[in-house]
Design an enzyme around this catalytic site. Structure first.
Site, mmCIF file in Angstrom:
data_model
loop_
_atom_site.group_PDB
_atom_site.id
_atom_site.type_symbol
_atom_site.label_atom_id
_atom_site.label_comp_id
_atom_site.label_asym_id
_atom_site.label_seq_id
_atom_site.Cartn_x
_atom_site.Cartn_y
_atom_site.Cartn_z
ATOM 1 N NE ARG A 77 3.000 4.384 -2.233
ATOM 2 C CZ ARG A 77 4.057 3.578 -2.416
ATOM 3 N NH1 ARG A 77 4.144 2.434 -1.773
ATOM 4 N NH2 ARG A 77 5.011 3.905 -3.252
ATOM 5 C CB ILE A 112 8.590 3.801 -0.285
ATOM 6 C CG1 ILE A 112 7.294 3.030 -0.025
ATOM 7 C CG2 ILE A 112 8.273 5.039 -1.102
ATOM 8 C CD1 ILE A 112 6.258 3.838 0.794
ATOM 9 C CB SER A 113 8.459 -1.113 -3.392
ATOM 10 O OG SER A 113 9.600 -1.622 -2.757
ATOM 11 C CD GLN A 114 5.599 0.358 -10.075
ATOM 12 O OE1 GLN A 114 6.615 -0.340 -10.188
ATOM 13 N NE2 GLN A 114 4.777 0.577 -11.067
#
Ligand code: SAH
Length: 211
Positions: free
Chosen positions: A35, A61-63
């Site tokens: 990530r 950027i999503s959790q």
């Protein structure tokens, strides 16, 4: 030097397994995808924290937990053809590439699409095709899709995406306005759409040329 591998494993145990994500294929994929490569240098140390991060162009950027939850809902198999709307950093694209046979992903911001294309190529993903444009139209020429992941919130589910869902296909999409959105899960069974509602969430808006 930051220990990303340990941070990644800790994220998987506490944020994912600890909150009920149990699909081993998804957990394994999330332990393979770095990530930290999907955020800029200045946010790398925070890559495995329990919240979204800025990726430029006012987007995020999503959790990790939300990504895992959405992937789990899609129930991907290795033969599936998947469509993603809102490539952003390309992080969820990489996970889809790990879990499905082929991934098509559309991003509205050309610079984000270019960055994601470069990151995914550097990481060796060859089963991904990225497009810059309005994802609310889907990709008619590549349809139908077994799974559709939408990472931006729409006021209602775009019709073209419903039309491009294969029979037996699944879609997950946040639906609602800025301050009140809910995940909706759609299944197409014998041509009929079955919609169910899930978690309350907060995504950036899906900006459609259609509305
Ligand atoms: N999955 C991505 C999430 C990025 S945020 C990640 O984890 O990095 C959602 C993205 O949707 C943003 O990059 C935004 O530019 C994009 N987006 C918004 N409206 C869109 C549209 N109509 N078509 C394609 N992308 C869109």
């Amino acid at each position: 030097m930051h220990d990303f591998a340990s941070a990644r494993e800790l994220m998987i145990e506490t944020q994912l397994r600890g909150r009920g994500i149990s699909d081993e294929r998804i957990l394994a994929a999330m332990s393979r995808v770095p990530r930290e490569r999907f955020v800029s240098e200045s946010f790398r140390a925070e890559a495995y924290e329990d919240h979204p991060l800025p990726i430029g162009a006012g987007q995020t950027i999503s959790q990790p937990y939300i990504v895992a939850l959405m992937l789990e809902a899609l129930g991907l198999s290795p033969q599936d053809k998947a469509l993603e709307i809102g490539t952003g950093s390309g992080y969820a694209t990489a996970l889809l590439a790990e879990l499905a046979a082929q991934v098509f992903s559309v991003e509205r911001h050309p610079t984000l699409a270019d960055n994601a294309r470069q990151t995914l190529a550097e990481l060796g993903y060859t089963n991904v095709k990225l497009f810059a444009g309005d994802g609310s139209l889907g990709i008619p020429s590549a349809a139908p899709f077994n799974a559709i992941l939408v990472s931006a919130a729409a006021p209602e589910i775009p019709g073209p995406l419903l039309a491009q869902l294969a029979d037996g296909g699944r879609m997950i999409i946040p639906v609602g306005r800025d301050d009140s959105q809910q995940l909706q899960f759609v299944r197409k069974v014998n041509g009929q759409l079955i919609v169910s509602r899930g978690e309350l969430v907060r995504f950036v808006p899906l900006i459609s040329e259609r509305s």
